[in-house]
Design an enzyme around this catalytic site. Structure first.
Site, short mmCIF file in Angstrom:
data_model
loop_
_atom_site.label_atom_id
_atom_site.label_comp_id
_atom_site.label_asym_id
_atom_site.label_seq_id
_atom_site.Cartn_x
_atom_site.Cartn_y
_atom_site.Cartn_z
N ASP A 190 9.48 8.83 0.92
CA ASP A 190 9.05 10.22 0.98
C ASP A 190 7.71 10.31 0.26
O ASP A 190 7.05 9.30 0.07
CB ASP A 190 10.12 11.17 0.42
N ASP A 235 8.15 5.23 -4.49
CA ASP A 235 9.44 4.56 -4.72
C ASP A 235 10.53 5.56 -5.12
O ASP A 235 11.47 5.21 -5.83
CB ASP A 235 9.31 3.46 -5.78
N ARG A 266 0.84 -1.21 0.00
CA ARG A 266 0.00 0.00 0.00
C ARG A 266 0.87 1.25 0.00
O ARG A 266 1.95 1.25 0.61
CB ARG A 266 -0.88 0.05 1.24
N ILE A 267 0.35 2.29 -0.62
CA ILE A 267 1.01 3.59 -0.57
C ILE A 267 0.40 4.39 0.57
O ILE A 267 -0.84 4.47 0.69
CB ILE A 267 0.83 4.33 -1.91
N HIS A 271 12.58 -2.33 -2.37
CA HIS A 271 11.90 -2.46 -3.67
C HIS A 271 12.67 -3.46 -4.55
O HIS A 271 13.90 -3.38 -4.64
CB HIS A 271 11.86 -1.09 -4.36
N ASN A 321 11.71 1.35 2.80
CA ASN A 321 11.07 0.35 1.94
C ASN A 321 12.16 -0.43 1.19
O ASN A 321 13.22 0.10 0.90
CB ASN A 321 10.17 1.05 0.91
C1 GRF Z 1 10.03 -8.25 -1.76
O1 GRF Z 1 10.60 -8.55 -3.00
C2 GRF Z 1 9.71 -6.80 -1.67
O2 GRF Z 1 10.66 -5.99 -2.26
C3 GRF Z 1 8.40 -6.75 -2.41
O3 GRF Z 1 7.72 -7.88 -1.91
C4 GRF Z 1 8.67 -8.89 -1.60
C5 GRF Z 1 8.50 -9.36 -0.18
O4 GRF Z 1 7.81 -10.52 -0.15
N1 GRF Z 1 7.72 -5.50 -2.24
P1 GRF Z 1 7.51 -11.26 1.24
O5 GRF Z 1 6.06 -11.00 1.55
O6 GRF Z 1 8.43 -10.70 2.29
O7 GRF Z 1 7.82 -12.70 1.00
#
Ligand code: GRF
Length: 199
Positions: free
Chosen positions: A140, A144, A90-91, A108, A106
């Protein structure tokens, strides 16, 4: 050294949460986990580790601001030093960032600023790039787009599917995120505008 308190936000499997839990030591401790969905594996992992959990289901709130403020209130109740997304999809509204009062990170699954958004792995494959990776950044008001703390590259194999590539990226995230949390706890992360240095 004072142990910092971390709140973790999740939406799914929770493999990244598990790595963060497994790596807790005198430097950081996870004091609570928030999910935007009930009955997910990440919540079971938190419960198995004896960590309090709260579900804030997005549909239970009038809008994104109300959802974001509820998440913020829960985090504040835990007196955290740092919030981290671990697969949280979620954002959060700008109003959240203005009120939370602690940094929020975060992880990514792509090399930002390439491939932001919910499908970073799929988008990198579709673009035909040969190298992608992972980015840990501060959140921020952009999506992303906050200051980048750490990145690591992952080579794309010709036979990769979204699942095989994401599995290799996740393995890197699971090692890198706890390292970043320890560096933050030790006061080694210095932010100068967009530039983040790890001493
Ligand atoms: C990671 O690759 C994260 O960057 C992305 O979701 C994945 C995490 O999955 N947003 P999990 O739920 O921790 O297995």
């Amino acid at each position: 050294m004072t142990q910092i308190k971390v709140g973790v936000l999740v939406s799914g499997e929770g493999s990244l949460l598990q790595a963060i839990l497994d790596e807790q030591d005198a430097r950081y401790t996870v004091v609570g986990v928030i999910s935007d969905r009930p009955a997910i594996k990440a919540l079971a992992r938190a419960e198995a580790a004896g960590v309090p959990t709260v579900v804030h289901a997005f549909k239970d709130y009038a809008d994104r601001d109300a959802f974001s403020l509820a998440v913020g209130e829960t985090l504040k109740g835990w007196s955290i030093d740092l919030a981290v997304n671990a697969g949280f999809m979620r954002i959060l509204s700008p109003v959240y960032l203005r009120t939370i009062g602690v940094p929020h990170m975060n992880s990514h699954p792509a090399l930002l600023p390439s491939f932001p958004g919910a499908h970073g792995v799929r988008d990198a494959l579709a673009a035909g790039v040969k190298v992608t990776g992972t980015t840990i950044h501060f959140i921020d008001e952009s999506v992303d787009g906050g200051p980048i703390i750490a990145q690591e590259a992952v080579t794309i194999d010709p036979d990769d599917t979204e699942d095989t590539l994401h599995a290799r990226i996740k393995a890197v995230e699971q090692r890198l995120y706890p390292e970043v949390l320890r560096a933050f706890a030790e006061g080694r992360i210095i932010v100068e505008g967009r530039i983040v240095r790890i001493r």
